[in-house]
Design a protein around this motif. Structure first.
Motif, PDB file in Angstrom:
ATOM      1  N   ILE A   1       1.004  -1.665  -0.024  1.00 46.42           N
ATOM      2  CA  ILE A   1       0.398   0.530  -0.116  1.00 46.42           C
ATOM      3  C   ILE A   1       1.288   0.987   0.083  1.00 46.42           C
ATOM      4  N   THR A   2       0.533   2.239  -0.674  1.00 46.68           N
ATOM      5  CA  THR A   2       1.341   4.074  -0.856  1.00 46.68           C
ATOM      6  C   THR A   2       0.031   4.469  -0.644  1.00 46.68           C
TER       7      THR A   2
ATOM      8  N   VAL B   1       3.668  -1.150   3.909  1.00 45.13           N
ATOM      9  CA  VAL B   1       3.270  -0.164   4.098  1.00 45.13           C
ATOM     10  C   VAL B   1       4.245   1.333   3.582  1.00 45.13           C
ATOM     11  N   ASP B   2       3.828   2.500   2.452  1.00 45.29           N
ATOM     12  CA  ASP B   2       4.754   3.135   1.974  1.00 45.29           C
ATOM     13  C   ASP B   2       3.977   4.022   3.451  1.00 45.29           C
ATOM     14  N   GLU B   3       4.962   5.956   3.253  1.00 42.00           N
ATOM     15  CA  GLU B   3       5.073   6.613   3.937  1.00 42.00           C
ATOM     16  C   GLU B   3       3.506   6.409   4.843  1.00 42.00           C
ATOM     17  N   PHE B   4       4.032   5.258   5.748  1.00 42.82           N
ATOM     18  CA  PHE B   4       3.605   5.104   7.238  1.00 42.82           C
ATOM     19  C   PHE B   4       2.774   6.124   7.921  1.00 42.82           C
TER      20      PHE B   4
ATOM     21  N   VAL C   1       5.623  -2.131   8.498  1.00 45.98           N
ATOM     22  CA  VAL C   1       5.813  -0.540   7.597  1.00 45.98           C
ATOM     23  C   VAL C   1       6.820   0.626   7.933  1.00 45.98           C
ATOM     24  N   VAL C   2       6.744   1.560   6.751  1.00 47.65           N
ATOM     25  CA  VAL C   2       8.314   2.177   6.786  1.00 47.65           C
ATOM     26  C   VAL C   2       7.483   3.513   6.278  1.00 47.65           C
ATOM     27  N   GLY C   3       8.280   4.395   7.133  1.00 54.56           N
ATOM     28  CA  GLY C   3       8.463   5.344   7.394  1.00 54.56           C
ATOM     29  C   GLY C   3       8.520   6.442   8.275  1.00 54.56           C
TER      30      GLY C   3
END
Length: 603
Positions: A56-57, A209-212, A235-237
């Protein structure tokens, strides 16, 4: 960064398999590299079926880019994975469950009509209906997603509840969903129908998940429901890049994730592969002034000293000319260097596009040019300039004749061309109106002999256009300040032209349009620049009242504005030019408080 070999920190994140994980990734730290290589690790080394992986982005473009990058690594498996935005993924789930189609998605034009009806029905007063509708769209979204903030529309909590209820009832009647409903209805579906939830939990066993940091509470809850007991949420952010508070997201969501997911693994990516040392150090110095953040120590990979300058200019036109000069000297576009001008809001995109093109610099505006001349106060002032230049058309005169109020009646304008002498005869019974028409004739004659700047200054102060603005806004302080800001912006623009006629000709070529130039410097907002990078970045207008805006009062608001400025700084790879002006409409304007936080010895 080097795409062929990961750092030890990246490698550790890439090789995470089961259970929750938070990747705290600073600017330019290679988070997309980590995400795509983890997909390769899961499918090729762990044997996870690609159909069980969901990515998910936050934008469609980011989802497409992620899919392309993954295809380059695992081209036969990537098509079986699900890549999408929150809205597209959760609408996909609703579509399969309720047999929905794209016909069930609310169009922007219908949403506009519905809100227009609600404004009329609930008798919400405004002097700028289009602006109110835009604010209501944002307010409704924030309301639905649980954002606790002041409404942009100025409505009270009770009034906002009434608008949201009427809006929701209308959508239900039409069997339509807006973008927020896609998440909300999906959460309701998961909560009410356990069998459906289990079916999708079984399908999406691994969720990335990108830009969490941009996740709002409703999205977060829905994600956690979908992950279930497996809790394979990767999750990445970066909480320092949380800049969408108006949508309900907060930097604290990352701390919440760490607290609510037992056994969560935390990976830190603190090496900036994008920017040179000077830019990394300055931006890190800035963001260090925020309190609501996870600790991190960002370090540059490239120890080459970049260029960072902070300059002061008399006014915005001098600032613009300096930017054009630097662009000409650097020969941007011819040398293959990428370059961008980052603005706090889209309001000035037309000013920079207009000014740079006039000075022979190619530029492109992300989205549509926000033309100050296309409506509102900007159009009123340009119609006055047309009138001053001898335009006697009924259309132009109807727009300005009672700005300020003169008591002139449209019935006294039977022809397509206006004759002031005849208008005086037709208005003879009203001595007060006759006196104002005579004054208008005198003002027109005086202004016709003036340069554009003096003509606008005379219009605002001697003719009484500022009084008209105040009368129009009434008690709406924000509307008054917005209209006055537009008037002052027109005053600034007028300085660049030698004659009113020249200005009119230029304005008519700058109506709202798609980009004319396909190359050259990109003009965009700080919000829209997120995820992008450029060799050279210009950040003009770094003044109090702009960066941060004058409405910034709370500490949380100031911290979000600092994060937004941080995002802008960290878009630059080699060179960063920041500038501020010391005068606007004859008033002193102090530099942004944030400049002291990055100055050091970089000025």
């Amino acid at each position: 960064m080097n795409e062929t070999k990961a750092s030890s920190f990246q490698e550790a994140a890439i090789r995470h398999r089961d259970g929750p994980a938070l990747v705290l990734a600073g600017p330019g730290s290679g988070k997309t590299y980590v995400l795509t290589h983890r997909l390769k690790f899961l499918t090729e080394e762990c044997g996870i079926p690609p159909g069980n992986i969901l990515v998910i982005t936050f934008t469609r473009a980011a989802a497409e880019q992620m899919k392309e990058r993954a295809a380059g690594l695992i081209y036969k498996k990537a098509p079986y994975m699900t890549f999408g935005t929150f809205h597209s993924v959760f609408f996909l789930i609703l579509r399969h469950t309720f047999d929905l189609t794209s016909e069930n998605i609310l169009s922007s034009s219908l949403r506009h009509r519905i809100l227009n009806e609600i404004i009329k029905k609930q008798e919400i007063s405004t002097c700028d209906k289009e602006g109110l509708i835009a604010d209501l769209i944002s307010d409704i979204s924030a309301f639905k997603n649980g954002a606790e903030r002041e409404t942009l529309s100025g409505l009270s909590k009770e009034e906002m509840t009434s608008v949201v209820t009427a809006y929701g009832d209308r959508l239900k009647e039409l069997k339509l969903l807006d973008f927020d409903d896609m998440i909300i209805k999906c959460r309701e579906l998961f909560l009410k129908h356990s069998a459906v939830l289990e079916r999708f939990r079984d399908k999406y066993r691994y969720i990335c998940v990108d830009e969490f940091q941009d996740v709002n509470p409703v999205q977060y809850e829905t994600l956690c429901l979908l992950a279930g007991k497996r809790d394979n949420l990767f999750v990445v952010g970066d909480d320092d890049q949380a800049i969408y508070g108006f949508r309900g997201s907060t930097p604290g969501i990352m701390q919440t994730f760490l607290a609510e997911h037992p056994g969560v693994q935390k990976y830190e990516l603190f090496t900036n592969y994008r920017s040179r040392s000077t830019i990394v150090e300055a931006s890190f110095s800035l963001i260090g002034h925020n309190k609501d953040r996870l600790f991190k120590k960002i370090k540059p990979f490239d120890l080459t000293e970049g260029r960072l300058t902070i300059e002061e200019f008399k006014d915005r036109n001098e600032e613009l000319r300096n930017i054009a000069l630097k662009l000409s000297e650097a020969d941007i576009g011819q040398t293959g260097l990428s370059c961008a001008i980052l603005l706090r809001t889209n309001a000035l995109s037309g000013f920079y596009a207009e000014g740079l093109r006039r000075l022979g610099i190619s530029c492109r505006v992300k989205g549509r040019i926000n033309s100050i001349y296309s409506g509102g106060i900007g159009k009123d002032i340009m119609d006055y300039m047309r009138f001053v230049c001898g335009d006697d058309s009924r259309k132009v005169f109807l727009n300005i004749m009672n700005k300020p109020e003169r008591g002139i009646l449209g019935i006294c304008l039977p022809d397509e061309t206006v004759d002031l002498d005849r208008l005086l005869i037709l208005s003879a019974e009203d001595l007060k109106t006759c006196g104002k028409i005579k004054r208008l004739r005198t003002d027109r004659e005086r202004m016709s002999k003036m340069k554009p700047f003096m003509a606008v200054h005379y219009l605002l102060n001697a003719v009484g256009f500022k009084d008209h603005i105040k009368m129009t806004a009434g008690r709406d302080r924000e509307a008054y300040e917005a209209m006055l800001e537009t008037a002052e912006e027109m005053l600034e623009r007028a300085k660049a032209f030698g004659s009113v006629k020249e200005w009119i000709e230029e304005s008519e070529s700058m109506t709202e349009e798609e980009d004319r130039d396909k190359e050259g410097v990109l003009i965009t907002t700080m919000h829209s620049s997120k995820g992008l990078e450029f060799d050279t970045v210009f950040i003009p207008d770094a003044n109090e009242g702009v960066i941060p805006p004058s409405r910034t009062v709370l500490n949380s608001e100031e911290e979000e504005e600092r994060r937004l400025f941080y995002v802008a700084l960290t878009r630059a790879k080699r060179t960063l030019f920041i500038s501020y002006i010391n005068e606007r409409d004859g008033r002193k304007t102090p530099p942004s408080r944030f400049l002291e936080e990055i100055r050091g010895d970089k000025v």
